[in-house]
Motif scaffolding. Structure first.
Motif, mmCIF file in Angstrom:
data_model
loop_
_atom_site.group_PDB
_atom_site.id
_atom_site.type_symbol
_atom_site.label_atom_id
_atom_site.label_comp_id
_atom_site.label_asym_id
_atom_site.label_seq_id
_atom_site.Cartn_x
_atom_site.Cartn_y
_atom_site.Cartn_z
ATOM 1 N N UNK A 108 -11.559 24.224 13.531
ATOM 2 C CA UNK A 108 -12.815 23.483 13.573
ATOM 3 C C UNK A 108 -13.357 23.491 14.995
ATOM 4 N N UNK A 109 -14.669 23.353 15.127
ATOM 5 C CA UNK A 109 -15.323 23.253 16.435
ATOM 6 C C UNK A 109 -16.060 21.926 16.512
ATOM 7 N N UNK A 110 -16.086 21.348 17.688
ATOM 8 C CA UNK A 110 -16.757 20.069 17.892
ATOM 9 C C UNK A 110 -18.253 20.204 17.634
ATOM 10 N N UNK A 111 -18.829 19.189 17.014
ATOM 11 C CA UNK A 111 -20.276 19.165 16.768
ATOM 12 C C UNK A 111 -21.030 18.481 17.904
ATOM 13 N N UNK A 112 -20.326 17.788 18.779
ATOM 14 C CA UNK A 112 -20.988 17.075 19.867
ATOM 15 C C UNK A 112 -21.531 18.083 20.870
ATOM 16 N N UNK A 113 -22.810 17.992 21.213
ATOM 17 C CA UNK A 113 -23.419 19.008 22.082
ATOM 18 C C UNK A 113 -22.768 19.132 23.463
ATOM 19 N N UNK A 114 -22.206 18.063 23.992
ATOM 20 C CA UNK A 114 -21.604 18.137 25.319
ATOM 21 C C UNK A 114 -20.176 18.675 25.308
ATOM 22 N N UNK B 60 -16.865 20.832 12.812
ATOM 23 C CA UNK B 60 -17.300 21.693 11.705
ATOM 24 C C UNK B 60 -16.265 22.801 11.491
ATOM 25 N N UNK B 61 -16.083 23.194 10.245
ATOM 26 C CA UNK B 61 -15.158 24.262 9.895
ATOM 27 C C UNK B 61 -15.677 25.582 10.439
ATOM 28 N N UNK B 62 -14.806 26.344 11.081
ATOM 29 C CA UNK B 62 -15.203 27.650 11.615
ATOM 30 C C UNK B 62 -15.087 28.718 10.534
ATOM 31 N N UNK B 63 -16.005 29.658 10.592
ATOM 32 C CA UNK B 63 -15.964 30.818 9.709
ATOM 33 C C UNK B 63 -14.833 31.738 10.188
ATOM 34 N N UNK B 64 -14.290 32.603 9.324
ATOM 35 C CA UNK B 64 -13.199 33.492 9.740
ATOM 36 C C UNK B 64 -13.500 34.305 10.998
ATOM 37 N N UNK B 65 -14.727 34.785 11.156
ATOM 38 C CA UNK B 65 -15.073 35.610 12.329
ATOM 39 C C UNK B 65 -15.069 34.788 13.624
ATOM 40 N N UNK B 66 -15.209 33.468 13.536
ATOM 41 C CA UNK B 66 -15.253 32.604 14.713
ATOM 42 C C UNK B 66 -13.864 32.134 15.161
ATOM 43 N N UNK B 67 -12.862 32.341 14.322
ATOM 44 C CA UNK B 67 -11.524 31.805 14.604
ATOM 45 C C UNK B 67 -10.808 32.611 15.685
ATOM 46 N N UNK C 108 -12.149 12.185 7.819
ATOM 47 C CA UNK C 108 -13.593 11.985 7.718
ATOM 48 C C UNK C 108 -14.367 12.626 8.861
ATOM 49 N N UNK C 109 -13.679 12.992 9.948
ATOM 50 C CA UNK C 109 -14.328 13.642 11.092
ATOM 51 C C UNK C 109 -14.416 15.157 10.926
ATOM 52 N N UNK D 71 -25.269 18.035 13.041
ATOM 53 C CA UNK D 71 -24.290 16.964 13.262
ATOM 54 C C UNK D 71 -24.115 16.751 14.756
ATOM 55 N N UNK D 72 -23.874 15.506 15.156
ATOM 56 C CA UNK D 72 -23.666 15.171 16.564
ATOM 57 C C UNK D 72 -22.255 14.630 16.788
#
Length: 80
Positions: free
Chosen positions: A12-18, A70-77, A51-52, A65-66
Protein backbone atom coordinates in the motif's frame (compact mmCIF):
# COMPACT_ATOMS: atom_id res chain seq x y z
CA UNK A 1 -14.83 -1.93 2.31
CA UNK A 2 -15.35 -2.94 -1.28
CA UNK A 3 -12.70 -4.38 -3.57
CA UNK A 4 -9.86 -6.67 -2.57
CA UNK A 5 -9.63 -7.49 1.12
CA UNK A 6 -6.31 -6.84 2.87
CA UNK A 7 -4.02 -9.87 2.82
CA UNK A 8 -0.40 -10.62 3.73
CA UNK A 9 2.20 -9.52 1.14
CA UNK A 10 -0.04 -6.76 -0.29
CA UNK A 11 1.62 -3.37 -0.64
CA UNK A 12 0.00 0.00 0.00
CA UNK A 13 1.04 3.63 -0.51
CA UNK A 14 0.15 6.54 1.74
CA UNK A 15 -2.67 8.78 0.51
CA UNK A 16 -1.48 11.79 2.52
CA UNK A 17 0.05 14.31 0.10
CA UNK A 18 2.99 15.14 2.38
CA UNK A 19 4.01 11.49 2.81
CA UNK A 20 5.19 11.38 -0.82
CA UNK A 21 3.71 7.91 -1.39
CA UNK A 22 5.38 6.14 1.55
CA UNK A 23 4.87 2.41 1.05
CA UNK A 24 4.06 -0.39 3.47
CA UNK A 25 3.69 -4.19 3.12
CA UNK A 26 1.28 -6.29 5.19
CA UNK A 27 3.08 -8.99 7.17
CA UNK A 28 0.17 -10.44 9.13
CA UNK A 29 -3.50 -9.81 9.97
CA UNK A 30 -4.93 -10.05 13.47
CA UNK A 31 -8.59 -9.20 13.98
CA UNK A 32 -9.15 -5.60 12.90
CA UNK A 33 -5.44 -4.79 12.62
CA UNK A 34 -2.64 -5.44 10.17
CA UNK A 35 1.03 -5.77 11.11
CA UNK A 36 2.98 -3.86 8.46
CA UNK A 37 6.57 -3.02 7.62
CA UNK A 38 7.65 0.28 6.10
CA UNK A 39 9.36 -0.20 2.72
CA UNK A 40 10.73 3.32 2.18
CA UNK A 41 13.51 4.28 4.54
CA UNK A 42 14.50 2.21 7.55
CA UNK A 43 12.29 -0.85 7.96
CA UNK A 44 9.85 -0.29 10.79
CA UNK A 45 7.18 -2.73 11.98
CA UNK A 46 3.91 -1.46 13.38
CA UNK A 47 0.20 -2.20 13.57
CA UNK A 48 -2.45 -0.21 11.73
CA UNK A 49 -6.23 -0.51 11.66
CA UNK A 50 -7.71 -2.32 8.64
CA UNK A 51 -10.02 0.67 8.13
CA UNK A 52 -6.97 2.70 7.03
CA UNK A 53 -6.37 0.37 4.04
CA UNK A 54 -8.31 1.31 0.91
CA UNK A 55 -8.59 -0.39 -2.51
CA UNK A 56 -8.22 2.92 -4.42
CA UNK A 57 -6.84 6.43 -3.96
CA UNK A 58 -10.29 8.00 -4.39
CA UNK A 59 -13.39 8.09 -2.19
CA UNK A 60 -16.84 6.92 -3.26
CA UNK A 61 -17.50 10.53 -4.35
CA UNK A 62 -14.45 10.47 -6.63
CA UNK A 63 -12.36 12.81 -4.47
CA UNK A 64 -8.72 12.02 -3.73
CA UNK A 65 -8.14 10.39 -0.35
CA UNK A 66 -6.08 12.42 2.12
CA UNK A 67 -5.71 9.76 4.82
CA UNK A 68 -4.93 6.06 4.99
CA UNK A 69 -3.22 3.88 2.40
CA UNK A 70 -4.21 2.80 -1.12
CA UNK A 71 -3.56 -0.66 -2.56
CA UNK A 72 -0.73 -0.66 -5.09
CA UNK A 73 -1.15 -2.19 -8.52
CA UNK A 74 1.27 -5.06 -9.37
CA UNK A 75 3.42 -2.79 -11.59
CA UNK A 76 3.87 -0.32 -8.68
CA UNK A 77 5.06 -2.92 -6.15
CA UNK A 78 8.65 -3.29 -5.07
CA UNK A 79 10.67 -6.34 -6.12
CA UNK A 80 11.08 -8.87 -3.33
Amino acid sequence: MTGPQPAPEQEYASCHPLDEGRRIRIIALDGGRAEVITLDGPPRRRDILLGALHPTATTANGRPRRTGYRLLEPAERSPK
